[in-house]
Design a protein around this motif. Structure first.
Motif, PDB file in Angstrom:
ATOM      1  N   GLY A 159       0.783  -1.215   0.000  1.00 40.63           N
ATOM      2  CA  GLY A 159       0.000   0.000   0.000  1.00 40.63           C
ATOM      3  C   GLY A 159       0.820   1.273   0.000  1.00 40.63           C
ATOM      4  N   LEU A 160       1.981   1.236   0.657  1.00 46.21           N
ATOM      5  CA  LEU A 160       2.747   2.460   0.863  1.00 46.21           C
ATOM      6  C   LEU A 160       4.044   2.529   0.066  1.00 46.21           C
ATOM      7  CD1 LEU A 160       2.396   2.720   4.754  1.00 46.21           C
ATOM      8  CD2 LEU A 160       0.958   3.790   3.011  1.00 46.21           C
ATOM      9  N   GLY A 161       4.510   1.399  -0.442  1.00 46.28           N
ATOM     10  CA  GLY A 161       5.833   1.351  -1.070  1.00 46.28           C
ATOM     11  C   GLY A 161       6.030   2.339  -2.201  1.00 46.28           C
ATOM     12  N   ALA A 204       9.702  13.116 -16.242  1.00 53.11           N
ATOM     13  CA  ALA A 204      10.097  12.698 -14.897  1.00 53.11           C
ATOM     14  C   ALA A 204       8.875  12.567 -13.990  1.00 53.11           C
ATOM     15  CB  ALA A 204      11.088  13.691 -14.299  1.00 53.11           C
ATOM     16  N   ALA A 205       7.955  13.521 -14.064  1.00 53.90           N
ATOM     17  CA  ALA A 205       6.741  13.455 -13.243  1.00 53.90           C
ATOM     18  C   ALA A 205       5.886  12.254 -13.648  1.00 53.90           C
ATOM     19  CB  ALA A 205       5.934  14.746 -13.390  1.00 53.90           C
ATOM     20  N   SER A 206       5.822  11.969 -14.945  1.00 53.30           N
ATOM     21  CA  SER A 206       5.056  10.817 -15.418  1.00 53.30           C
ATOM     22  C   SER A 206       5.677   9.511 -14.938  1.00 53.30           C
ATOM     23  CB  SER A 206       4.983  10.832 -16.952  1.00 53.30           C
ATOM     24  OG  SER A 206       4.412  12.031 -17.420  1.00 53.30           O
ATOM     25  N   ALA A 207       7.011   9.448 -14.987  1.00 49.71           N
ATOM     26  CA  ALA A 207       7.704   8.240 -14.527  1.00 49.71           C
ATOM     27  C   ALA A 207       7.471   8.020 -13.033  1.00 49.71           C
ATOM     28  CB  ALA A 207       9.200   8.344 -14.818  1.00 49.71           C
ATOM     29  N   LEU A 208       7.486   9.095 -12.247  1.00 46.84           N
ATOM     30  CA  LEU A 208       7.255   8.947 -10.813  1.00 46.84           C
ATOM     31  C   LEU A 208       5.789   8.635 -10.522  1.00 46.84           C
ATOM     32  CD1 LEU A 208       9.475  11.510  -8.892  1.00 46.84           C
ATOM     33  CD2 LEU A 208       9.761   9.074  -9.214  1.00 46.84           C
ATOM     34  N   GLY A 209       4.878   9.131 -11.371  1.00 50.47           N
ATOM     35  CA  GLY A 209       3.480   8.743 -11.239  1.00 50.47           C
ATOM     36  C   GLY A 209       3.313   7.256 -11.467  1.00 50.47           C
ATOM     37  N   MET A 210       3.995   6.752 -12.489  1.00 48.49           N
ATOM     38  CA  MET A 210       3.973   5.314 -12.757  1.00 48.49           C
ATOM     39  C   MET A 210       4.561   4.540 -11.588  1.00 48.49           C
ATOM     40  SD  MET A 210       5.999   3.193 -15.746  1.00 48.49           S
ATOM     41  CE  MET A 210       7.583   3.576 -14.977  1.00 48.49           C
ATOM     42  N   LEU A 211       5.685   5.021 -11.065  1.00 47.37           N
ATOM     43  CA  LEU A 211       6.332   4.353  -9.934  1.00 47.37           C
ATOM     44  C   LEU A 211       5.414   4.305  -8.717  1.00 47.37           C
ATOM     45  CD1 LEU A 211       8.903   3.072  -8.762  1.00 47.37           C
ATOM     46  CD2 LEU A 211       9.640   5.365  -8.096  1.00 47.37           C
ATOM     47  N   SER A 212       4.639   5.371  -8.507  1.00 47.53           N
ATOM     48  CA  SER A 212       3.687   5.380  -7.394  1.00 47.53           C
ATOM     49  C   SER A 212       2.696   4.242  -7.517  1.00 47.53           C
ATOM     50  CB  SER A 212       2.928   6.713  -7.355  1.00 47.53           C
ATOM     51  OG  SER A 212       3.793   7.787  -7.141  1.00 47.53           O
ATOM     52  N   GLY A 213       2.314   3.938  -8.772  1.00 45.22           N
ATOM     53  CA  GLY A 213       1.327   2.889  -8.998  1.00 45.22           C
ATOM     54  C   GLY A 213       1.900   1.484  -8.944  1.00 45.22           C
ATOM     55  N   GLY A 237       5.193   0.605  -7.762  1.00 51.53           N
ATOM     56  CA  GLY A 237       6.286   0.355  -6.811  1.00 51.53           C
ATOM     57  C   GLY A 237       5.918  -0.581  -5.681  1.00 51.53           C
ATOM     58  N   GLY A 238       4.745  -0.371  -5.075  1.00 50.38           N
ATOM     59  CA  GLY A 238       4.344  -1.228  -3.960  1.00 50.38           C
ATOM     60  C   GLY A 238       4.154  -2.673  -4.379  1.00 50.38           C
TER      61      GLY A 238
END
Length: 206
Positions: free
Chosen positions: A43-45, A120-129, A131-132
């Motif tokens: 959930g948080l990763g 970069a923002a798009s990549a981090l948005g993807m990572l948010s989804g 990563g966990g």
């Protein structure tokens, strides 16, 4: 996007992802502590990774008690009622797609607010989804789902890209529904039709 809406979407996505992590833990026959830990990781990763990378420390998951309570309560519910949750495999996969869409949007908005560029923002948005889920699978001794041919990361990146562009253009909040729908729709259609990412020539998905 207002702080209240961002918080609500974040917590909703965390609850959904935590339930998938808890189910994996139950099927691995982990004890209650293991179930809670895997739910927290799932959930948080992704959000923690994003916050650390944009310098938002301490991460929201550690700075706001609600970010810890929501996945913990979700994990305990799955632990107590896992037979019922286990019979809801199809519904949980749909909820997982919803969580992916929520996180790619909120993650992209947070990253863009930190001053990152579009990609970069798009990549981090993807990572948010994703990563966990990646951390969950590694902790559970499984190959992460995004490496098994499933169309998971691509819809997340596309949704995050659209969300980033919407945020940069300053459109009304309801426009974020477009980014959410693109990611969710793509993921659900891929699940229904069995679409997969390309493998190297000569390698069979089976």
């Amino acid at each position: 996007m207002s702080d209240t809406l961002l918080l609500v979407l974040d917590l909703a996505g965390i609850a959904v992802f935590a339930s998938t992590g808890a189910l994996v833990a139950v099927r691995k026959e982990l004890d209650v502590f293991g179930v809670v830990v895997l739910a927290l990781i799932t959930g948080l990763g992704g959000g923690v990774l994003r916050d650390v990378l944009i310098g938002a420390v301490p991460p929201a998951a550690l700075d706001d008690w609600r970010y810890l309570v929501v996945p913990t309560v979700t994990a305990l519910a799955v632990f107590a009622f896992h037979p019922a949750f286990g019979r809801m495999e199809r519904q949980i996969m749909v909820l997982d797609a919803v969580g992916l869409a929520l996180f790619c949007v909120t993650g992209a908005v947070k990253a863009d607010e930190a001053g990152l560029g579009v990609l970069a923002a798009s990549a981090l948005g993807m990572l948010s989804g994703i990563g966990g889920g990646m951390m969950r699978d590694v902790a559970a001794g499984r190959v992460p789902v995004i490496f098994r041919g499933e169309l998971y990361a691509t819809p997340a990146f596309t949704g995050a890209l659209v969300a980033t562009l919407i945020h940069q253009e300053g459109y009304a909040e309801w426009w974020y529904a477009l980014a959410f729908a693109i990611c969710l729709g793509w993921r659900l259609v891929a699940l229904k039709r069995g679409w997969t990412a390309p493998l190297p020539p000569g390698i069979d998905h089976s």
